[in-house]
Design a protein around this motif. Structure first.
Motif, PDB file in Angstrom:
ATOM      1  N   UNK A 184      20.269 -18.686  18.298  1.00 29.99           N
ATOM      2  CA  UNK A 184      21.619 -18.326  17.559  1.00 29.99           C
ATOM      3  C   UNK A 184      21.413 -16.840  17.188  1.00 29.99           C
ATOM      4  N   UNK A 185      22.305 -16.100  17.048  1.00 27.73           N
ATOM      5  CA  UNK A 185      22.528 -14.728  16.772  1.00 27.73           C
ATOM      6  C   UNK A 185      23.840 -14.275  16.239  1.00 27.73           C
ATOM      7  N   UNK A 186      23.719 -13.324  15.511  1.00 30.04           N
ATOM      8  CA  UNK A 186      25.068 -12.652  14.995  1.00 30.04           C
ATOM      9  C   UNK A 186      25.590 -11.775  16.627  1.00 30.04           C
ATOM     10  N   UNK A 187      26.630 -11.863  16.464  1.00 29.72           N
ATOM     11  CA  UNK A 187      27.314 -11.071  17.429  1.00 29.72           C
ATOM     12  C   UNK A 187      27.086  -9.578  17.334  1.00 29.72           C
ATOM     13  N   UNK A 188      26.859  -9.176  16.013  1.00 29.39           N
ATOM     14  CA  UNK A 188      26.379  -7.753  15.726  1.00 29.39           C
ATOM     15  C   UNK A 188      24.801  -7.280  15.905  1.00 29.39           C
ATOM     16  N   UNK A 189      24.207  -8.319  16.218  1.00 26.34           N
ATOM     17  CA  UNK A 189      22.899  -7.879  16.085  1.00 26.34           C
ATOM     18  C   UNK A 189      22.548  -7.408  17.696  1.00 26.34           C
ATOM     19  N   UNK A 190      22.445  -6.027  17.613  1.00 21.53           N
ATOM     20  CA  UNK A 190      22.368  -5.420  19.267  1.00 21.53           C
ATOM     21  C   UNK A 190      20.992  -5.811  19.927  1.00 21.53           C
TER      22      UNK A 190
END
Lengths: 441, 332
Positions: free
Chosen positions: A192-198
């Motif tokens: 899982x990851x945040x969509x803003x975590x480039x």
């Protein structure tokens, strides 16, 4: 909730007696109600705005059909618009080209990727595929372990990933291992990851480039709020996703996120997750989702499930018996099991219109334990007792109670209810009913 | 002893205290910077757009209010809270108490702070010598286990002995996940087999905590949707059993909410509160989303205090929630 919305709309249109026309003036209030309903369902604000405009344009000047009240007519327009926005048709997985095929699951933390991966594997296995689960989440503690355990439950092989390896390397290793296992479908569970975590989004791109998956599914929580739009947009920009899985749909979230995601990505929702059990993954039907967002229940799914699960012949046999009033405990048990096949009572009730409303659901809380008890009691009867309950005397009752782990009172109650039911049926059968009476209404 | 960041225990170290408080102040400043940074999305979403909205405007018109409504909605404040704020602004405009669009921001800030601030609920405290028992609940995937790991680290840093209890016996590998956290942080850990009765796990854990004189017990429960009656009943039982073993326990029940959740968060909080009596809300995943607004909605509609917010993946990113600080981070 649908009732609530319809009631409000009907009240709004009260002044409009008979067959009126919908005009700009008299739909003003109605539009406001719909707008609030949509916002409360977490549909994105901008999407709502556009939708309300479309509805207004379509509604103005429309004649109210004879069979409908203006309120119903209006709801129909709203419903049609929602269905249209959600893409109309259901979209299956598109697995073509050389095997092994590859499905990649991506999404925020806690959206349900790992569970969905296992559910999808179980579903594909049922369809004759040989899935291979690939745990590419090297960050969350015990994530790999979780997938392994789920794989074990459904007897699907899980790649033995080393959490010190890079996720993209794990995927490549898995592809090589899959062939040896005789697997033709890789299902990749990413972290899982945040969509803003480039950095982490880049990692997904690397996996995509190496694996060239046929399907990249965004797993999204049905309870997501206004941010659903940004999440979906970003994942779609970076990965060009092929579809969406909407999870945790069995709750009371109205799932407006579905509409928002569809509107910004223009990608179809392919599955919905409807429970914690492994088989709780269903195809997505836009018209049903529209009903749900408006709070109208999901009668269609229920009907379809019933058609799938009920054995036609069984039913005919039963009906004959009922007509002759020969119904006995054995038939009763059969019916009980049919109902269980449909899923939990709670699930069934949730699909009925109006049942989505929690207060009501709570009041008529179906007691699954009670059903289990009933089944246990019947199971503890001899065949003879089941065929003719009248022979069940005191000592038999004690034996049955012991055998089923219940009390004599429980057994008494069941037999009494059964006798009453039978009496009622006899009365019906004299009049010759054409349809099955329902025992549970 | 129990509130993170609050001064605790002994008074004797007064000489070192000054230095410590200075250090704490600096730390606090660092925290604030980090909070601001992590909430930058929310700030941009609310304040940035507010600034653009009022730029060059001479008066507050209906059109302007419409746009304000949009800003509040898209920040997940929810229908009810947005409506309340708009009504207040409208009322002030009508009474000519608010004319200058430039003052709109400070009016909102003030009002939101008011929504966020209310007296903390009376807390049950453990008898002296008994452990403080905290049960952590929430729907699936909100971050209960991670929150417990981070909270454990905080309690430990205050000199408490901590025990983690794996009462999520349902989800595959949930026990392992918590165990890894307990090893990382260095806490006691109690588990049973997967599928065990969570009430039994808790009962045994409390017994162990008493005999080992643990200060804080954190109970991890399985995620469950608030609409599942039987699963909610199960939690209620855990609650009851804990109280039997140790009168007053659980002293605190934390509901973990995911900040990306929309209006359903309200429904979740209502149902969990009805069943268990929630003492604190923990709001996770606040970083990166533009949706800090849900905090306002929850406080306004539920009158439940937000205790901690999760603003990142690091252990120190679980932060006590300070309404003033939060509003400052969003509005300034």
């Amino acid at each position: 909730m649908f009732e609530a919305l319809t009631d409000k709309l009907n009240a709004t249109f009260k002044r409009l007696t008979g067959r009126g026309k919908l005009t700009d003036a008299n739909i003003q209030d109605a539009l406001k109600q719909v707008r609030i309903a949509l916002l409360e369902a977490d549909v994105n604000y901008k999407v709502v705005k556009g939708l309300i405009e479309d509805i207004r344009t379509r509604a103005i000047g429309q004649e109210v059909l004879e069979s409908l009240t203006p309120g119903q007519q209006f709801i129909k327009i709203v419903n049609d618009e929602l269905v249209r926005l959600m893409g109309g048709e259901m979209a299956p997985l598109n697995l073509v080209g050389r095997t092994p095929h590859c499905v990649m699951l991506v999404g925020l933390q806690g959206s349900g990727k790992t569970t969905t991966a296992a559910k999808l594997a179980a579903l594909m296995k049922k369809k004759g595929r040989h899935p291979y689960l690939v745990p590419a989440d090297v960050y969350r503690p015990a994530a790999i372990e979780q997938l392994k355990k789920l794989g074990q439950q459904i007897s699907v092989p899980v790649h033995d990933a080393d959490s010190s390896h890079k996720p993209e390397d794990i995927c490549i290793e898995a592809r090589m291992a899959a062939g040896g296992q005789g697997s033709d479908l890789l299902i990749i569970d990413t972290a899982g990851r945040l969509h803003i975590d480039e950095a982490l989004m880049e990692e997904l791109v690397r996996i995509k480039d190496k694996m060239l998956p046929q399907e990249i599914l965004l797993v999204a929580d049905a309870m997501t709020g206004q941010d659903a739009v940004n999440v979906a947009k970003r994942f779609n920009e970076v990965l060009d996703i092929s579809g969406v899985v909407l999870t945790k749909m069995e709750g009371d979230a109205r799932g407006g996120a579905a509409l928002s995601i569809r509107a910004v990505t223009n990608k179809p929702i392919k599955f919905i997750g409807v429970g914690e059990k492994i088989d709780a993954l269903e195809p997505f039907f836009p018209e049903r989702m529209a009903s749900r967002i408006l709070g109208m229940g999901d009668v269609l799914t229920l009907i379809e499930k019933a058609q799938e699960e009920f054995d036609q012949k069984e039913a005919e046999k039963l009906e004959k018996k009922l007509r002759k009033a020969e119904f006995d405990f054995e038939d009763f048990l059969g019916q009980l099991r049919q109902i269980k096949k449909l899923g939990s009572l709670e699930q069934i009730l949730g699909m009925l219109p109006g049942m989505g409303q929690m207060k009501k659901l709570k009041q008529m809380k179906p007691d699954e334990k009670e059903l289990k008890k009933v089944e246990a009691i019947i199971n503890s009867m001899t065949r003879e007792e089941r065929r003719n309950y009248k022979i069940i005397n005191g000592s038999r009752r004690r034996r049955i109670a012991r055998g089923s782990g219940t009390s004599v009172q429980d057994v008494n109650r069941l037999i009494k209810n059964f006798a009453q039911m039978k009496k009622m049926m006899e009365r019906f059968s004299k009049k010759g009913p054409r349809s099955l009476p329902s025992f549970f209404s | 002893m129990r509130l993170f960041g609050s001064k605790n225990k002994s008074e004797e170290k007064s000489s070192t205290q000054q230095a410590a408080s200075q250090e704490a102040q600096e730390k606090e400043k660092g925290f604030f910077t980090r909070l601001r940074e992590r909430l930058s999305k929310t700030r941009n979403s609310i304040t940035g757009r507010l600034d653009r909205l009022v730029l060059g405007k001479k008066e507050i018109t209906g059109e302007l209010l419409d746009e304000l409504e949009e800003i509040l909605f898209t920040s997940d404040l929810g229908v009810e809270t947005t409506q309340a704020l708009i009504d207040i602004v409208q009322d002030k405009v009508a009474r000519k108490a608010l004319k200058d669009p430039g003052k709109l921001k400070s009016t909102l800030k003030e009002q939101i702070l008011e929504f966020l601030s209310f007296p903390a609920a009376q807390r049950r405290t453990p008898e002296s010598g008994e452990p403080l028992v905290i049960m952590v609940v929430g729907v699936n995937g909100v971050g209960k286990t991670t929150t417990i790991g981070k909270a454990a680290a905080l309690f430990k840093s205050e000199g408490n002995s901590v025990m983690l209890v794996a009462a999520d016996t349902f989800r595959a590998a949930a026990i392992e996940q918590l165990e890894i956290w307990s090893q990382r942080v260095g806490t006691e850990f109690v588990k049973q087999k997967p599928g065990a009765d969570p009430s039994a796990v808790v009962f045994d854990a409390l017994e162990a905590a008493q005999s080992r004189s643990i200060d804080v017990v954190l109970i991890d429960t399985a995620g469950r949707l608030h609409t599942k009656k039987n699963l909610m009943d199960e939690l209620e039982k855990v609650n009851r059993v804990a109280g039997k073993k140790l009168p007053g326990a659980p002293h605190e029940t934390w509901l973990v909410l995911d900040a990306t959740t929309g209006q359903n968060a309200i429904s979740q909080a209502k149902m969990f509160n009805e069943t268990l009596g929630i003492t604190d809300i923990i709001l996770t995943k606040l970083d990166g989303t533009a949706k800090g607004g849900i905090v306002v909605g929850i406080c306004h509609q539920l009158k439940l205090p937000v205790r901690y917010i999760g603003i990142g993946e690091k252990i120190e990113d679980l932060r006590p929630f300070d309404p003033k600080q939060f509003v400052d981070a969003i509005f300034d």
